[in-house]
Scaffold this active site. Structure first.
Site, mmCIF file in Angstrom:
data_model
loop_
_atom_site.group_PDB
_atom_site.id
_atom_site.type_symbol
_atom_site.label_atom_id
_atom_site.label_comp_id
_atom_site.label_asym_id
_atom_site.label_seq_id
_atom_site.Cartn_x
_atom_site.Cartn_y
_atom_site.Cartn_z
ATOM 1 N N GLY A 1 5.773 3.022 -6.394
ATOM 2 C CA GLY A 1 5.984 2.436 -5.061
ATOM 3 C C GLY A 1 6.548 1.035 -5.222
ATOM 4 O O GLY A 1 7.142 0.689 -6.247
ATOM 5 N N VAL B 1 -2.238 11.301 -11.883
ATOM 6 C CA VAL B 1 -3.287 10.701 -12.704
ATOM 7 C C VAL B 1 -4.644 11.024 -12.073
ATOM 8 O O VAL B 1 -4.818 10.888 -10.855
ATOM 9 C CB VAL B 1 -3.066 9.175 -12.816
ATOM 10 N N GLU C 1 4.947 0.851 16.372
ATOM 11 C CA GLU C 1 6.290 1.380 16.115
ATOM 12 C C GLU C 1 6.362 2.867 16.459
ATOM 13 O O GLU C 1 7.342 3.336 17.045
ATOM 14 C CB GLU C 1 6.677 1.102 14.664
ATOM 15 N N ASP D 1 -1.576 -2.162 -2.779
ATOM 16 C CA ASP D 1 -2.579 -1.659 -1.834
ATOM 17 C C ASP D 1 -3.854 -1.157 -2.502
ATOM 18 O O ASP D 1 -4.838 -0.885 -1.812
ATOM 19 C CB ASP D 1 -1.979 -0.509 -1.012
HETATM 20 C C1 FAD Z 1 3.789 4.009 7.844
HETATM 21 C C2 FAD Z 1 3.750 2.708 7.084
HETATM 22 C C3 FAD Z 1 4.526 1.641 7.519
HETATM 23 C C4 FAD Z 1 4.523 0.446 6.820
HETATM 24 N N1 FAD Z 1 5.299 -0.577 7.277
HETATM 25 C C5 FAD Z 1 5.370 -1.714 6.552
HETATM 26 C C6 FAD Z 1 6.256 -2.751 6.943
HETATM 27 O O1 FAD Z 1 6.954 -2.647 7.958
HETATM 28 N N2 FAD Z 1 6.317 -3.868 6.169
HETATM 29 C C7 FAD Z 1 5.555 -4.002 5.038
HETATM 30 O O2 FAD Z 1 5.668 -5.007 4.346
HETATM 31 N N3 FAD Z 1 4.689 -3.055 4.663
HETATM 32 C C8 FAD Z 1 4.586 -1.908 5.381
HETATM 33 N N4 FAD Z 1 3.724 -0.922 4.997
HETATM 34 C C9 FAD Z 1 2.833 -1.162 3.864
HETATM 35 C C10 FAD Z 1 3.559 -0.996 2.553
HETATM 36 O O3 FAD Z 1 4.326 0.179 2.557
HETATM 37 C C11 FAD Z 1 2.532 -0.985 1.433
HETATM 38 O O4 FAD Z 1 1.813 -2.185 1.478
HETATM 39 C C12 FAD Z 1 3.214 -0.837 0.084
HETATM 40 O O5 FAD Z 1 3.858 0.419 0.008
HETATM 41 C C13 FAD Z 1 2.197 -0.962 -1.047
HETATM 42 O O6 FAD Z 1 2.875 -0.795 -2.251
HETATM 43 P P1 FAD Z 1 2.122 -0.143 -3.498
HETATM 44 O O7 FAD Z 1 3.076 -0.221 -4.637
HETATM 45 O O8 FAD Z 1 0.786 -0.751 -3.645
HETATM 46 O O9 FAD Z 1 1.861 1.371 -3.101
HETATM 47 P P2 FAD Z 1 2.876 2.484 -2.621
HETATM 48 O O10 FAD Z 1 4.182 1.920 -2.240
HETATM 49 O O11 FAD Z 1 2.128 3.278 -1.616
HETATM 50 O O12 FAD Z 1 3.097 3.342 -3.940
HETATM 51 C C14 FAD Z 1 2.057 4.070 -4.540
HETATM 52 C C15 FAD Z 1 2.689 5.091 -5.467
HETATM 53 O O13 FAD Z 1 1.668 5.622 -6.280
HETATM 54 C C16 FAD Z 1 1.831 7.015 -6.383
HETATM 55 N N5 FAD Z 1 0.516 7.571 -6.653
HETATM 56 C C17 FAD Z 1 -0.590 7.477 -5.888
HETATM 57 N N6 FAD Z 1 -1.618 8.096 -6.476
HETATM 58 C C18 FAD Z 1 -1.166 8.592 -7.653
HETATM 59 C C19 FAD Z 1 -1.766 9.341 -8.708
HETATM 60 N N7 FAD Z 1 -3.052 9.686 -8.673
HETATM 61 N N8 FAD Z 1 -1.007 9.697 -9.753
HETATM 62 C C20 FAD Z 1 0.328 9.354 -9.800
HETATM 63 N N9 FAD Z 1 0.932 8.652 -8.823
HETATM 64 C C21 FAD Z 1 0.201 8.265 -7.770
HETATM 65 C C22 FAD Z 1 2.409 7.414 -5.030
HETATM 66 O O14 FAD Z 1 3.108 8.651 -5.103
HETATM 67 C C23 FAD Z 1 3.322 6.244 -4.720
HETATM 68 O O15 FAD Z 1 4.633 6.460 -5.211
HETATM 69 C C24 FAD Z 1 3.709 0.298 5.672
HETATM 70 C C25 FAD Z 1 2.934 1.372 5.237
HETATM 71 C C26 FAD Z 1 2.956 2.574 5.925
HETATM 72 C C27 FAD Z 1 2.133 3.724 5.444
#
Ligand code: FAD
Length: 447
Positions: A15, A81, A173, A302
């Protein structure tokens, strides 16, 4: 002859946080393995537009393998994982494979949570993955199809009532997009549905919408939603969700489509490590983002929580995950270079943005606040800028322009199985082939 083994950095999650960490390791003398359960990186901020038929799935998601094709020393694995063996320093996958690491970054994100009421999930899907978005799109479009054929007025009204729980940015939204989908794109395509028949109810347990924004922007957003035709219910905690609708603030709202935009729960990463976590399951990381007791493991985005100097937690937004990803990579590189100094993570908050339909948005940069059409333009430009690839930027900009000018959305396809509207309502008019066959009329007579 093979050279000495390079340090192995494993990143779980492609992500925002995971990808940024990988980018920050570009050119470093390390072997990087990225593991994700999906083969794509998802731009979650525009997921609601897939759910409401504005954009197609491939406009907001990209194959991770392709994104990393030019980064030497990096491999991508598709896998889920399920645990971490901290003694052996191995990541455990669902297919029993084990991936060894010297340094590990956990960037597994979060999912929606139902405040201990998991039984609500089948009736109120949340929006987190591409599958969620296309399932919601299907549900929305099927509700209109079923309403078109429903003869009972109460059932029809329930089919045309869309309840959205949670008035944070995603809920706001979604509400704006659903009401516009109903009022502009769909209304003229159906014979029996008038825009006035459609109710979109946005339900919030707290006293205002967009609680993270300044109060004047919240007020503006509420007025803009109401003007669009969304019914906003504040101070209305949801106490029941079932196939017939929701109970919010003690009142039952008959709605065959309920969407969940309230509450998140971190991935199970804290459980894999038996690490300290907050109520939402986010790992309470050290100031340098490492997991307590494991200086070689980092948790970001997150799935982690850390407090800023002002006492507030770093918000769960894309930019925070990216900044944390970059920081975790820098700490790893510093440790590999023999530096052991404290490297506390400092988060810089750029601002909050949310859009309300296709003509208004609110932006809170702290030093300046924008609202209305100007804010909507700024929101649009920012989102197009953050998309990956020229083609996607162009396609999304053109899609928006087209919808803006015509009100027509092209991604209105009901996919994932047969479009069985009887799942939505048991009393739709029977299909012609199922209608009782009239007694055969004699040849030559009019039916
Ligand atoms: C509908 C929605 C709208 C949003 N709008 C906004 C916005 O407008 N502006 C903003 O700044 N933020 C927004 N956010 C929040 C933002 O998307 C998150 O804060 C951000 O994606 C967090 O990044 P991350 O890398 O922690 O996790 P993520 O981007 O969620 O990535 C996590 C990754 O881990 C992978 N994963 C999870 N579990 C496993 C596992 N067990 N094994 C292997 N892979 C795994 C998933 O497939 C994913 O690819 C929004 C979120 C949502 C759901």
């Amino acid at each position: 002859m093979a050279g000495p083994l390079k340090p192995r950095v494993v990143i779980v999650g492609g992500g925002f946080g995971g990808l940024k960490a990988i980018r920050a390791l570009r050119g470093a003398n390390v072997d990087v393995t990225l593991i994700d359960r999906h083969n794509y990186h998802l731009f979650q901020p525009l997921l609601y537009q897939v759910a409401t038929a504005e954009l197609g799935t491939s406009e907001i998601a990209w194959p991770i393998r392709h994104l990393l094709r030019r980064q030497a020393g990096t491999r991508t694995l598709l896998g889920t994982v399920v645990g971490i063996d901290t003694q052996a320093r191995q990541v455990e996958l669902a297919d029993n494979a084990r991936i060894p690491y010297d340094y590990l970054i956990l960037a597994t994100g979060a999912q929606h949570a139902y405040f201990g009421h998991d039984e609500w999930e089948p009736f109120a899907p949340g929006l987190k993955t591409l599958e969620d978005a296309t399932a919601i799109r299907r549900k929305l479009l099927l509700a209109f199809e079923a309403a078109e054929q429903e003869r009972d007025s109460a059932r029809r009204q329930a089919l045309l009532t869309f309840a959205i729980v949670g008035a944070g940015p995603t809920g706001v939204e979604l509400a704006g997009a659903v009401v516009e989908l109903a009022h502009t794109s769909l209304a003229e395509d159906f014979r029996t549905i008038r825009p006035a028949d459609v109710r979109v109810v946005l339900i919030e347990a707290g006293p205002r919408v967009l609680a993270a924004f300044a109060p004047d922007l919240s007020d503006y957003a509420q007025r803009a939603l109401t003007k669009l035709g969304v019914e906003v219910r504040l101070d209305a905690a949801v106490t029941e969700v079932d196939a017939e609708g929701v109970v919010a603030g003690g009142e039952r709202i008959a709605a065959r489509t309920v969407l969940w935009a309230a509450g998140v729960q971190a991935s199970p990463a804290a459980r894999w490590l038996d690490a300290p976590a907050d109520r939402a399951g986010r790992i309470r990381v050290e100031p340098d983002l490492s997991v307590p007791g494991y200086p070689e493991i980092f948790a970001i985005g997150d799935t982690a929580t850390i407090t800023m100097p002002n006492g507030k937690p770093v918000p769960g937004v894309a930019d925070a995950a990216k900044q944390a990803g970059r920081h975790a990579a820098q700490v790893i590189l510093a440790r590999l270079a023999g530096r052991q100094d404290a490297m506390p993570f400092r988060y810089h908050h750029a601002g909050d943005l949310a859009t309300i339909g296709r003509r208004a948005a609110v932006i809170d940069f702290g030093w300046i606040k924008l609202r209305g059409f100007v804010a909507w333009w700024a929101w649009g430009i920012a989102h197009i800028y953050f998309l990956i690839g020229v083609k996607n930027r162009l396609f999304v900009a053109l899609s928006w322009l087209w919808i803006y000018l015509t009100g027509q959305r092209s991604a209105r396809l009901i996919t994932q199985g047969e479009a069985d509207i009887r799942q939505q309502t048991p009393s739709v008019a029977p299909q012609p082939s199922e209608q009782p066959q009239p007694a055969k009329a004699p040849l030559g007579s009019e039916p």
